[in-house]
Design a protein around this motif. Structure first.
Motif, PDB file in Angstrom:
ATOM      1  N   ALA A 250      76.377 113.950 118.837  1.00 50.39           N
ATOM      2  CA  ALA A 250      76.690 113.592 117.448  1.00 50.39           C
ATOM      3  C   ALA A 250      77.842 114.434 116.915  1.00 50.39           C
ATOM      4  CB  ALA A 250      75.453 113.777 116.574  1.00 50.39           C
ATOM      5  N   PHE A 251      77.894 115.708 117.293  1.00 53.44           N
ATOM      6  CA  PHE A 251      78.996 116.579 116.869  1.00 53.44           C
ATOM      7  C   PHE A 251      80.314 116.099 117.466  1.00 53.44           C
ATOM      8  CE2 PHE A 251      81.720 120.295 117.641  1.00 53.44           C
ATOM      9  CZ  PHE A 251      81.880 120.754 116.335  1.00 53.44           C
ATOM     10  N   LYS A 252      80.309 115.762 118.760  1.00 53.97           N
ATOM     11  CA  LYS A 252      81.527 115.256 119.412  1.00 53.97           C
ATOM     12  C   LYS A 252      82.025 113.991 118.729  1.00 53.97           C
ATOM     13  CE  LYS A 252      80.609 116.901 124.151  1.00 53.97           C
ATOM     14  NZ  LYS A 252      80.309 116.462 125.545  1.00 53.97           N
ATOM     15  N   GLU A 253      81.105 113.091 118.446  1.00 61.53           N
ATOM     16  CA  GLU A 253      81.492 111.829 117.817  1.00 61.53           C
ATOM     17  C   GLU A 253      82.061 112.047 116.418  1.00 61.53           C
ATOM     18  OE1 GLU A 253      79.503 107.511 116.568  1.00 61.53           O
ATOM     19  OE2 GLU A 253      78.365 108.945 117.786  1.00 61.53           O
ATOM     20  N   LYS A 254      81.507 112.995 115.702  1.00 63.82           N
ATOM     21  CA  LYS A 254      81.927 113.233 114.320  1.00 63.82           C
ATOM     22  C   LYS A 254      83.263 113.957 114.237  1.00 63.82           C
ATOM     23  CE  LYS A 254      80.038 114.782 109.901  1.00 63.82           C
ATOM     24  NZ  LYS A 254      78.802 115.194 109.199  1.00 63.82           N
TER      25      LYS A 254
ATOM     26  N   LYS B 239      67.684 117.290 111.769  1.00 59.99           N
ATOM     27  CA  LYS B 239      66.856 116.140 112.142  1.00 59.99           C
ATOM     28  C   LYS B 239      67.014 115.795 113.616  1.00 59.99           C
ATOM     29  CE  LYS B 239      66.984 114.188 107.481  1.00 59.99           C
ATOM     30  NZ  LYS B 239      67.473 113.079 106.626  1.00 59.99           N
ATOM     31  N   LEU B 240      68.173 116.079 114.187  1.00 62.83           N
ATOM     32  CA  LEU B 240      68.431 115.740 115.585  1.00 62.83           C
ATOM     33  C   LEU B 240      67.633 116.607 116.555  1.00 62.83           C
ATOM     34  CD1 LEU B 240      72.313 115.279 115.473  1.00 62.83           C
ATOM     35  CD2 LEU B 240      70.599 113.469 115.696  1.00 62.83           C
TER      36      LEU B 240
ATOM     37  N   PHE C  96      77.411 122.249 111.358  1.00 65.87           N
ATOM     38  CA  PHE C  96      76.773 120.984 111.705  1.00 65.87           C
ATOM     39  C   PHE C  96      75.354 121.189 112.227  1.00 65.87           C
ATOM     40  CE2 PHE C  96      75.650 117.736 114.831  1.00 65.87           C
ATOM     41  CZ  PHE C  96      75.775 116.583 114.066  1.00 65.87           C
ATOM     42  N   CYS C  97      75.171 122.160 113.117  1.00 65.57           N
ATOM     43  CA  CYS C  97      73.856 122.302 113.752  1.00 65.57           C
ATOM     44  C   CYS C  97      72.796 122.820 112.789  1.00 65.57           C
ATOM     45  CB  CYS C  97      73.947 123.185 114.994  1.00 65.57           C
ATOM     46  SG  CYS C  97      74.104 124.946 114.687  1.00 65.57           S
TER      47      CYS C  97
END
Length: 470
Positions: free
Chosen positions: A74-78, A380-381, A372-373
Motif C-alpha cells: 500500500a505504501f509503494k502504491e501510494k 488497519k493494514l 504511513f505505518c
C-alpha cells in the motif's frame, strides 16, 4: 548481559559525542542545521516527491515483521517508493540494531523496535526529531493527527517540553488477561463455582478472584489447568508480569523523592505478589510453565490446556486463528484487575515504535514510511498480524476486525503504566526478571530475592546518579 549493555552504552555515548561534534549547530536529534533548513524551507507549498526512491526498513521477525510487510504494498502504491524489509531473528535482533545504531552504520532508513529500544536511545542524539519532519508542510501529511493516539502510547517519546519526539507508536501493547469465555458462561460450571466459593463465576474482578478461578479449573486428570505462566529463567516477561500484579496492589516499583528514585519492591506488597507466582506455578499452572516464555504460554492456552493466561494484546490474533488455535471463538479478554475487589487495576505498558536513525540515507522517504505505518490507514493494514492499533479512532471503529476486543484494548491501554524511561531500566528489568524467576520456581524465598534485587538496583541507580540516598 551487564557487560553487553555497558559496552553498548559506551558506544552510544561515543557515537552521540561524534554527532554533536560534527557540526556545532547540530540539533539534539542529530539533524544538522542545513538539513533542518532544507526540511523547513521557505517554499513549503510544493509537495516533496519520494517516488523512485528506495528505503530500508529493519525490524524483528514475527509479529513486527509481518506487520511491516502487510503495509509495504500500500505504501509503494501510494508514494511510488520501494521498500526493502530487513527482518532479523528475535534472538539477535536487539543486539544487532543497538550495535548498528550506536556505530552509525547508516544501514537503515527506518527501524521498528520495542518501546524500550526507542527510549534507550531517546537522548543519545542518534534518533531524528520527528517534529522536524511533521512541521514541514511540503512533506508531512496534513491529515496525520498525533492527538488521535491513546496518550500513554506516545507521550513517553516526547522530551519534557515536547520540543523533541523520538518515535511514533507502531504497535500498542499492554498486559491483558485472556480466559475461556465458553467455560466462564457454562451454567454447570457457574453453579459448581458458586457452591464452592460463595460468589458468581465471572471474569476476575481481582487477583484474588483470578487465583480462585485458577484453582477451580485445575483438573490434572483432564490435562487442564487454571493458568499458564511465563516463568523461564532469563525470560523477558517475568519482570513485566511482576510489575502488573504490583500495580494491582496500588504500588509502583519506585518512590520518587526530589527527582531521585528509591526502589520499594521489597516490602509486603512485593513479597505477596512474588509469593503468588510461586503458589500459582506449584498448584494451578500448566506443567512446564517454569520453562515457558511468551510463545509457549500462549500456545498452552490456544491448545485448550488452561482457563486463563496473562499475556499481551497481539496474542489475540493467534488465539482466533482456527488453523492454529483450538479455542478460536471461545476467548474472552479483560483488563488486569486490582489485588482486591474494588481496587484500581493496572498493567505494564509495552509497545513497539518506529524511529528514524540520524544516519539514515533517505530521511524524507523514511519519514513518509514512519508516518504511513503509524497512520490510521496503516494501522488497519497490520491488525491481522497481531500489531494492534495505538489510535483511538481505529480502536473505536465499529467496522474494525475485532469490534468486541478493541474496546477492551482501549480500556487496558488507558490503565497501562509505562516502565521508567531511563536507559538503565533495561538492566534493571533483566535483574528483576532473574529474581522473580528464582523465587517463582522455589530457588529463593520471595523476601530474600527482592532484597537482593533491590541491592543490585541501588548499585545501578547510584552509579547513574538516580538513587535517592537518605
Amino acid at each position: 548481559m551487564k557487560r553487553l549493555i555497558a559496552f553498548l552504552l559506551c558506544t552510544v555515548m561515543v557515537g552521540a559525542t561524534t554527532v554533536g561534534c560534527s557540526n556545532t549547530e547540530s540539533s539534539s536529534s542529530g539533524t544538522t542545521s542545513q538539513e533542518t533548513e532544507s526540511l523547513a524551507s521557505e517554499d513549503n507549498t510544493a509537495s516533496i516527491d519520494i517516488s523512485g526512491q528506495k528505503i530500508v526498513v529493519c525490524t524483528e521477525s514475527g509479529e513486527a515483521g509481518d506487520g511491516v510487510g502487510a503495509q509495504i504494498d500500500a505504501f509503494k502504491e501510494k508514494y511510488g517508493c520501494d521498500v526493502e524489509l530487513v527482518d532479523i531473528p528475535a534472538d539477535v535482533y536487539k543486539t544487532k540494531i543497538q550495535t548498528d545504531l550506536a556505530a552509525q552504520s547508516g544501514s537503515y532508513d527506518v527501524i521498528v523496535g520495542t518501546c524500550d529500544f526507542a527510549l534507550q536511545f531517546k537522548e543519545s542524539g542518534l534518533l531524528e526529531n520527528l517534529l522536524d519532519y511533521s512541521n514541514n508542510t511540503a512533506l508531512a501529511d496534513p491529515e496525520y493527527n498525533v492527538e488521535d493516539f491513546v496518550p500513554v502510547t506516545i507521550d513517553r517519546y516526547y522530551n519534557d517540553d515536547r520540543s523533541y519526539l523520538c518515535a511514533y507508536p507502531f504497535k500498542s501493547d499492554v498486559q491483558i488477561i485472556f480466559y475461556r469465555k465458553d467455560l466462564m458462561e457454562d451454567p454447570e460450571e457457574q453453579a459448581a463455582f458458586k457452591e464452592k466459593y460463595g460468589y458468581d463465576l465471572e471474569p476476575a474482578k481481582s487477583w484474588q478472584m483470578y487465583f480462585d478461578i485458577a484453582e477451580f479449573f485445575t483438573r490434572p486428570e483432564d490435562d487442564f489447568y487454571g493458568t499458564a505462566l511465563m516463568m523461564k529463567r532469563g525470560c523477558d516477561q517475568t519482570g513485566p508480569n511482576f510489575y502488573t500484579r504490583l500495580l494491582g496492589t496500588g504500588q509502583e516499583m519506585f518512590e520518587e523523592i526530589d527527582g531521585k528514585y528509591k526502589p520499594i519492591i521489597n516490602n509486603e506488597n512485593g513479597v505477596k505478589v512474588l509469593q503468588s507466582f510461586r503458589d500459582e506455578l506449584v498448584n494451578y499452572a500448566v506443567p512446564g510453565s517454569d520453562n515457558f516464555e511468551y510463545y509457549e504460554a500462549n500456545q498452552a492456552f490456544n491448545d485448550g490446556r488452561c482457563m486463563q493466561v496473562i499475556t499481551w494484546l497481539g496474542a489475540y490474533a493467534t488465539s482466533q486463528n482456527e488453523e492454529n488455535s483450538k479455542v478460536a471463538g471461545k476467548v474472552g479478554a479483560m483488563a488486569c484487575p486490582g489485588w482486591e475487589d474494588g481496587d484500581k487495576g493496572g498493567a505494564m505498558l509495552g509497545g513497539w515504535a518506529v524511529v528514524l536513525p540520524a544516519d539514515a540515507q533517505n530521511k524524507e522517504a523514511g519519514y513518509k514510511f514512519a508516518e504511513f505505518c503509524s497512520s490510521a490507514e496503516g494501522e488497519k493494514l497490520k491488525v491481522s498480524s497481531g500489531c494492534f492499533p495505538s489510535r483511538t479512532s481505529v480502536l473505536e471503529d465499529p467496522d474494525s476486525e475485532y469490534p468486541e476486543y478493541f474496546p477492551i484494548v482501549l480500556e487496558a491501554l488507558e490503565a497501562g503504566v509505562a516502565s521508567p524511561s531511563w536507559t538503565e531500566w533495561n538492566e534493571l528489568n533483566v535483574t528483576l526478571g532473574e529474581y522473580v524467576s528464582a523465587a517463582g520456581t522455589g530457588v529463593m524465598e520471595p523476601q530474600a530475592a527482592l532484597d537482593e534485587c533491590v541491592e543490585q538496583w541501588n548499585s545501578v541507580l547510584s552509579e547513574a546518579g538516580l538513587l535517592y540516598e537518605e
